[in-house]
Design a protein around this motif. Structure first.
Motif, PDB file in Angstrom:
ATOM      1  N   VAL A   1       0.825  -5.988  -2.108  1.00 31.24           N
ATOM      2  CA  VAL A   1       1.612  -5.549  -0.954  1.00 31.24           C
ATOM      3  C   VAL A   1       1.085  -4.174  -0.555  1.00 31.24           C
ATOM      4  CG1 VAL A   1       3.909  -4.957  -0.120  1.00 31.24           C
ATOM      5  CG2 VAL A   1       3.618  -6.873  -1.690  1.00 31.24           C
TER       6      VAL A   1
ATOM      7  N   LYS B   1       0.715  -0.665   0.643  1.00 32.27           N
ATOM      8  CA  LYS B   1       1.633   0.457   0.819  1.00 32.27           C
ATOM      9  C   LYS B   1       0.735   1.674   0.866  1.00 32.27           C
ATOM     10  CE  LYS B   1       5.967   2.202  -0.938  1.00 32.27           C
ATOM     11  NZ  LYS B   1       5.703   3.541  -0.448  1.00 32.27           N
TER      12      LYS B   1
ATOM     13  N   ARG C   1      -1.533  -7.437   3.107  1.00 34.98           N
ATOM     14  CA  ARG C   1      -0.418  -7.257   4.035  1.00 34.98           C
ATOM     15  C   ARG C   1       0.662  -6.352   3.469  1.00 34.98           C
ATOM     16  NH1 ARG C   1      -2.421 -12.470   4.513  1.00 34.98           N
ATOM     17  NH2 ARG C   1      -2.885 -13.069   6.634  1.00 34.98           N
ATOM     18  N   SER C   2       1.358  -5.720   4.385  1.00 32.31           N
ATOM     19  CA  SER C   2       2.482  -4.872   3.975  1.00 32.31           C
ATOM     20  C   SER C   2       3.686  -5.771   3.708  1.00 32.31           C
ATOM     21  CB  SER C   2       2.820  -3.884   5.092  1.00 32.31           C
ATOM     22  OG  SER C   2       3.332  -4.610   6.187  1.00 32.31           O
ATOM     23  N   GLU C   3       4.727  -5.191   3.124  1.00 33.59           N
ATOM     24  CA  GLU C   3       5.925  -5.966   2.834  1.00 33.59           C
ATOM     25  C   GLU C   3       6.513  -6.536   4.131  1.00 33.59           C
ATOM     26  OE1 GLU C   3       8.457  -4.054   0.083  1.00 33.59           O
ATOM     27  OE2 GLU C   3      10.025  -5.575   0.224  1.00 33.59           O
TER      28      GLU C   3
ATOM     29  N   TRP D   1       4.507  -9.549   5.246  1.00 36.38           N
ATOM     30  CA  TRP D   1       4.812 -10.732   4.441  1.00 36.38           C
ATOM     31  C   TRP D   1       6.156 -11.318   4.835  1.00 36.38           C
ATOM     32  CZ3 TRP D   1       1.569 -13.732   2.526  1.00 36.38           C
ATOM     33  CH2 TRP D   1       0.399 -13.281   1.915  1.00 36.38           C
ATOM     34  N   LYS D   2       7.128 -10.440   5.042  1.00 37.03           N
ATOM     35  CA  LYS D   2       8.457 -10.943   5.409  1.00 37.03           C
ATOM     36  C   LYS D   2       8.374 -11.698   6.725  1.00 37.03           C
ATOM     37  CE  LYS D   2      11.686  -8.295   2.735  1.00 37.03           C
ATOM     38  NZ  LYS D   2      12.035  -6.924   2.456  1.00 37.03           N
TER      39      LYS D   2
ATOM     40  N   LEU E   1       9.462 -12.335  -2.576  1.00 39.99           N
ATOM     41  CA  LEU E   1       8.314 -11.448  -2.471  1.00 39.99           C
ATOM     42  C   LEU E   1       8.215 -10.638  -3.758  1.00 39.99           C
ATOM     43  CD1 LEU E   1       6.294 -10.741  -0.176  1.00 39.99           C
ATOM     44  CD2 LEU E   1       7.674  -8.708   0.177  1.00 39.99           C
TER      45      LEU E   1
ATOM     46  N   PRO F   1       6.213  -7.832  -5.331  1.00 43.35           N
ATOM     47  CA  PRO F   1       5.162  -6.863  -5.024  1.00 43.35           C
ATOM     48  C   PRO F   1       4.276  -6.569  -6.239  1.00 43.35           C
ATOM     49  CG  PRO F   1       7.343  -5.857  -4.868  1.00 43.35           C
ATOM     50  CD  PRO F   1       7.521  -7.223  -5.409  1.00 43.35           C
TER      51      PRO F   1
END
Ligand SMILES: C[S@@+](CC[C@H](N)C(=O)[O-])C[C@H]1O[C@@H](n2cnc3c(N)ncnc32)[C@H](O)[C@@H]1O
Length: 493
Positions: A301, A303, A336-338, A341-342, A361, A363
């Protein structure tokens, strides 16, 4: 004096010589950072970690050379590559025996990840990622950005086919690629089972690892949770090696067409549209949430900010940025960032709101950074600078870099300036330095800056001896030549 230090302009800002030198060094480090990768690859291919591991204590250089069958003529080169690997944190320098001979030991990184008998051995991963098949397409990234043909990846542009088509018709690369992926997956499986095992897997009855390669992750889960019936779903040429495996079942197919019923995994190899297509197929294949169905996504994830101080230059960030760009070369993939993904998990859900999405998810970005083997970050460089004291020589100064000249070219250069020198293997590459011959003919005598890193010790010594002799016959040069040699020998400058 202050104005003397100002030597360049960055935008509207004047920069000092010190800043310029620092920035130049930074650029060099980025340019040469592939050398770290190649040194690591060399260490893995030679099996250096295995040999040191088997010895069980710091291994003297002489023994290491013998065990690895290093040619005697390559001793100095080998010592230099070890010096870089020590600097990168892959090995530690030490001493051994009464005579305190130079020796090498494993560090926590090599002890965990480069010893082939260890469970977390990442050597196959290193060799896969650094295989020319994967590295070469990186050379056409800029062409890929502008190519009118719009190939999906730089890999396709270079090889004329996708990476998974290539694994399909190159059996040797297929085996190596799958082993490389499995090495990383095994380690990730260990971390994930430890950190998320019970919460994510307990209670499941069946599970399919979609794009699960040769089953490293599925096998680890099956062993930790024997009640789960685990299967690997992948392309036929990949799962063929799993036929008859007692721990995990093998299912051959194309994840863009269907995903076998159970629970599923997804990878970072795909662009957003493909991810949604795969997730939709997973969604179709699993039972409702109430009946225990779930899609499990094991991914980095992104960040890009450090939680502690908001900085973006920590090692995790570098891992993420490197992997993200790496993923666009062999595959149309990305990290991808969180939030991203969401978005995908919601988009692929038949329900439109996040609350009804039945994805989890997990991480793993931090975990990945802990798993990092090689540091590709900054290395400090030293410079040999001609001091102002020698500047009176400027008109006759020849910056001589023997690294690029063949031994013959170097010899003829010296012959031309009346210093006939025996230079056994000075100059390693075969590049020509004909321009030096031209310069040398127009300059009767003066060699003040010497770059000796490529000459053998003997060549360097005889060169210095001859130059000193020449300098003593030419009083105006004697001191300065001597100082130049001292400078060249002092790595701190
Ligand atoms: C980056 S590798 C991941 C390997 C795997 N997760 C592991 O643990 O070793 C991507 C995998 O997706 C598989 N794959 C690619 N395209 C596929 C497709 N259309 N259908 C099924 N599997 C596919 C590849 O063969 C490969 O094994």
């Amino acid at each position: 004096m202050e104005s003397m230090n100002k030597s360049g302009i960055h935008g509207d800002q004047e920069v000092t010589m010190a800043e310029l030198v620092r920035d130049h060094g930074h650029l060099w480090n980025i340019t040469f950072s592939y050398v770290n990768s190649m040194a690591l690859k060399c260490a893995v291919e030679l099996g250096i970690a295995d040999v040191i591991h088997r010895h069980g204590q710091p291994l003297p250089l002489s023994v290491l050379l013998t065990k690895l069958s290093i040619l005697p003529s390559r001793t100095d080169s080998f010592r230099r590559i070890m010096r870089l690997l020590v600097h990168s944190g892959l090995f530690a320098s030490s001493t051994a025996g009464d005579e305190e001979e130079e020796a090498y030991a494993l560090t926590p990184i090599s002890a965990s990840f480069l010893v082939t008998s260890k469970a977390d051995n990442m050597s196959p991963f290193v060799l896969t990622i650094l295989d020319p098949v994967i590295v070469n397409p990186g050379h056409c990234l800029s062409r890929w950005f502008t190519s009118a043909a719009e190939p999906p990846t730089a890999f396709d542009l270079f090889h004329g086919k996708s990476v998974f088509e290539l694994t399909g018709n190159n059996p040797e690369f297929n085996v190596n690629f799958n082993l490389g992926m499995a090495a990383d997956a095994s380690f990730m499986a260990k971390l994930i089972l430890k950190q998320y095992g019970d919460g994510v897997f307990r209670g499941l009855r069946s599970l399919v690892d979609v794009g699960g390669g040769i089953g490293a992750m599925a096998t680890a889960i099956a062993e930790a949770f024997p009640q789960i019936k685990c299967a690997v779903f992948d392309l036929p040429h990949v799962v063929s090696s799993l036929q008859g495996n007692p721990t995990v079942a093998a299912i051959a197919g194309n994840m863009f067409e269907f995903v076998p019923p159970a629970d599923a995994w997804i990878l970072h190899d795909w662009n957003d549209e493909d991810c949604v297509r795969i997730l939709r197929n997973c969604k179709k294949a699993i039972p409702p949430k109430e009946e225990g169905g779930k899609v499990i996504i094991i991914e980095m994830v992104m960040k890009l900010e450090n939680e502690e101080d908001g900085s973006i230059h920590d090692e995790t960030t570098e891992t993420q940025l490197l992997l993200d760009v790496h993923m666009m070369v062999p595959a149309p993939g990305k990290e991808r960032s969180e939030a991203e993904w969401k978005r995908h998990t919601v988009t692929s859900s038949p329900h439109s709101d996040a609350a009804k999405s039945d994805s989890i998810l997990a991480p793993t970005g931090k975990l990945r950074s802990e798993a990092r083997v090689a540091q590709l970050g900054q290395q400090s460089f030293s410079f040999i600078v001609v001091p102002p004291k020698l500047s009176f020589l400027a008109p006759r100064l020849i910056p001589l870099d023997l690294r690029c000249g063949s031994a013959e070219a170097s010899r003829s250069f010296f012959a031309a300036i009346s210093l006939s020198l025996p230079l056994p293997d000075c100059g390693s590459a075969e590049a020509s330095i004909t321009s030096l011959d031209a310069i040398s003919l127009s300059l009767p005598l003066a060699v003040s800056t010497l770059n000796l890193p490529c000459g053998s010790a003997e060549a360097s010594r005889s060169l210095l001896t001859n130059l000193r002799g020449e300098a003593s016959r030419s009083p105006s040069l004697s001191t300065s030549c001597h100082e130049a040699f001292v400078l060249a020998a002092d790595p701190s400058l």
